[in-house]
Scaffold this motif. Structure first.
Motif, short mmCIF file in Angstrom:
data_model
loop_
_atom_site.label_atom_id
_atom_site.label_comp_id
_atom_site.label_asym_id
_atom_site.label_seq_id
_atom_site.Cartn_x
_atom_site.Cartn_y
_atom_site.Cartn_z
N GLN A 357 -2.82 14.53 28.26
CA GLN A 357 -3.16 13.52 29.27
C GLN A 357 -3.14 12.09 28.71
OE1 GLN A 357 -4.45 14.03 32.76
NE2 GLN A 357 -3.15 15.79 32.35
N ALA A 360 -1.06 9.62 30.64
CA ALA A 360 -1.28 9.56 32.09
C ALA A 360 -2.01 8.27 32.47
CB ALA A 360 -2.10 10.77 32.55
N PRO A 363 -5.96 9.73 33.49
CA PRO A 363 -6.08 11.04 32.85
C PRO A 363 -7.30 11.84 33.33
CG PRO A 363 -6.72 9.30 31.33
CD PRO A 363 -6.16 8.62 32.54
N ASN A 364 -7.13 13.15 33.39
CA ASN A 364 -8.26 14.04 33.64
C ASN A 364 -9.05 14.16 32.34
OD1 ASN A 364 -7.48 14.62 36.31
ND2 ASN A 364 -5.96 16.09 35.56
#
Length: 555
Positions: A357, A360, A363-364
């Motif tokens: 992630q 990203a 992100p998670n």
């Protein structure tokens, strides 16, 4: 009034026992920490901006508050420095920690009494773990040698003291920490680094039963060892006469204070002189034969320096204490000679960004109990300095669990890498390789730094090393071949690119004293000597400019 170290140690063990209980219920402790913090912060300017008063759950917190780098906080910390209140925290800001800037731009981190209490709690927890670990080895916790400066650097326009993190911690909790020093607190007020180290050593040498040495980084421990060796004769002479070397740069008022405390110790001086005469040198383990531990940072590049520790400390245990930065406390070490440290679940609310992630946009994140052993994460903190979901950029690996709290190891700062093409060799990669080479070639290095060549495209790796005094590299080509091979082993992307685009590396053996020159340049930039981090990789083609290269070796 002085408090007996034994009473403080007993109290620290109780604090540690309470922390251990909480590691059985990590999720509950973390959730409660976040609830309490948001309740405190709800009416601050940033709290209102993100409507934290409305947040009831962790999921809501993650959905409502973005992940933020320091650049998002910088305008707010500047306003705090100007004297504005209730910006990041409702508590009065009593100190602004100035980060070292050795790995990037300097930052201002607000410190309040509440955030300082959290640091104290983590410190006591750490002492509790250490004292019990030493007892298991029939060693004792006791007086310490510390050489960090306690000088403040100045006051902001808003009348707030500012300076390095360690100076702030030692000043605000002076009554606690001075109980553990093997030297007067006043020794840490000296501005000149050499003078401060010398005088700390001088007073500590009067204490033959001193138990420990502590410094932020292993390189700084080795520097203190070097001072002890280099100035052994002067120190013993001062110890014998009760004097302080006149050639030291010491502020007159502080010199006057310290000279009144410098009592002649001829018996101890004779003992140390006999050791120096019979051994030909004075090391910490020879000077303090009851030395029980060395406390300094573990993980990251530390192992490279630890290879030189037995020369000075024999088998003395190494304790990581706490893994922290100016921004917060991340983890606490439960034992000596161990790299994994327990997430400091009472110090911050933590989230972890998995490696897949990292690129990203949103992100998670995972919570403390959701991480997996063997995986690497970028760590986020929310704490009482007023930071929410703050991305410091540290990359950690989870190596196990302590009850339900993860054990983490710091690897490197994200973004710190060199690339000839796209291979991204990190400081962690470089240190793994150089550590293995020191062992394989039985060759202690003073230090090293991997840089890139200026006139090749793609650039070649330049392996810059300085040999320890009196050591010689008999087969430099074999050393360079081995470097190339081992870097391919630890960094697959380097291996792939070396087959095609990256030219063969070059070894550069630097003249003695080269890395001391580099460190001096860093100090001249205003980096506090107690926070000096030496980069072992650099994309700055001018980083080693002006140093003398004794020999260049190509494959």
């Amino acid at each position: 009034m002085a408090i007996l170290p034994s009473l403080l140690t007993a109290f620290a063990r109780r604090v540690k026992a309470n922390f251990v209980k909480k590691t059985h219920v990590t999720d509950a402790i973390q959730a409660q920490f976040l609830r309490d913090l948001l309740l405190v912060q709800r009416d601050t300017e940033l709290g209102k901006q993100y409507k934290v008063a409305q947040i009831k759950t962790i999921d809501q917190f993650r959905a409502q508050v973005p992940i933020l780098p320091y650049s998002s906080y910088e305008p707010l910390t500047e306003r705090i420095a100007q004297g504005e209140s209730n910006i990041l925290t409702p508590d009065r800001v009593v100190y602004l920690t100035l980060t070292s800037g050795s790995t990037g731009k300097k930052k201002l981190i607000p410190t309040t009494r509440r955030s300082q209490n959290i640091v104290r709690q983590a410190t006591l927890t750490s002492i509790g773990f250490l004292s019990e670990a030493l007892a298991r080895q029939n060693r004792q916790f006791g007086k310490l040698l510390v050489t960090n400066s306690v000088q403040k650097w100045g006051r902001t326009a808003g009348n707030i003291d500012y300076g390095p993190s360690s100076a702030g911690v030692l000043r605000m909790d002076k009554r606690l920490y001075r109980q553990f020093f093997a030297h007067p607190y006043e020794t840490l007020q000296l501005g000149d680094s050499l003078a401060r180290h010398y005088v700390c050593l001088l007073f500590a040498l009067r204490e033959p039963t001193m138990r420990g040495m502590i410094a932020n980084f292993p390189m700084l421990i080795l520097r203190t060892c070097n001072y002890l060796e280099r100035y052994a004769e002067d120190l013993i002479q001062d110890l014998e006469k009760g004097t302080i070397a006149p050639w030291l740069e010491i502020e007159p008022e502080i010199r006057n204070q310290l000279e009144k405390m410098a009592i002649a110790s001829p018996k101890r001086a004779t003992q140390l002189h006999e050791i120096l005469h019979s051994q030909g040198r004075l090391t910490p383990k020879l000077a303090w034969q009851n030395l029980s531990f060395v406390a300094t940072a573990r993980g990251g590049t530390s192992d490279f320096y630890f290879q030189r520790f037995p020369t000075y400390f024999e088998d003395t245990p190494i304790f990581g204490a706490v893994y922290s930065s100016a921004e917060g406390i991340f983890s606490i070490y439960p034992d000596v000679n161990q790299d994994g440290s327990i997430l400091a679940i009472e110090s911050c609310f933590f989230e972890f960004i998995p490696e897949d992630q990292w690129e990203a946009e949103h992100p998670n994140t995972l919570l403390a109990t959701e991480v997996r052993v063997g995986d690497r994460y970028r760590i986020l903190i929310t704490n009482y300095s007023g930071f929410y979901r703050y991305d410091i950029g540290d990359v950690v690996e989870v190596v196990g669990f302590y009850n339900t709290a993860p054990l983490i190891v710091f690897l490197h700062r994200r973004g710190g890498f060199v690339s000839s093409t796209t291979e991204k060799t990190t400081e962690f990669h470089a240190t793994q390789v150089m550590q293995a080479l020191q062992q394989e070639f039985s060759l202690p290095l003073e230090d090293f730094c991997i840089t890139l060549s200026e006139n090749d495209f793609p650039a070649r790796y330049l392996v810059n090393i300085e040999l320890s005094q009196s050591y010689k590299l008999d087969d430099p080509q074999a050393f360079l071949r081995c470097f190339d091979y081992k870097l391919k082993e630890v960094n697959t992307h380097y291996e792939i690119s070396r087959k095609d685009t990256i030219p063969a590396p070059q070894l550069q053996i630097l003249a003695p004293g080269s890395f001391a020159t580099i460190r001096q340049r860093q100090l001249q930039k205003g980096i506090p000597d107690s926070q000096l981090k030496f980069p072992h990789i650099s994309e700055d083609r001018n980083f080693l400019m002006g140093l003398s290269v004794e020999k260049k070796i190509d494959l």
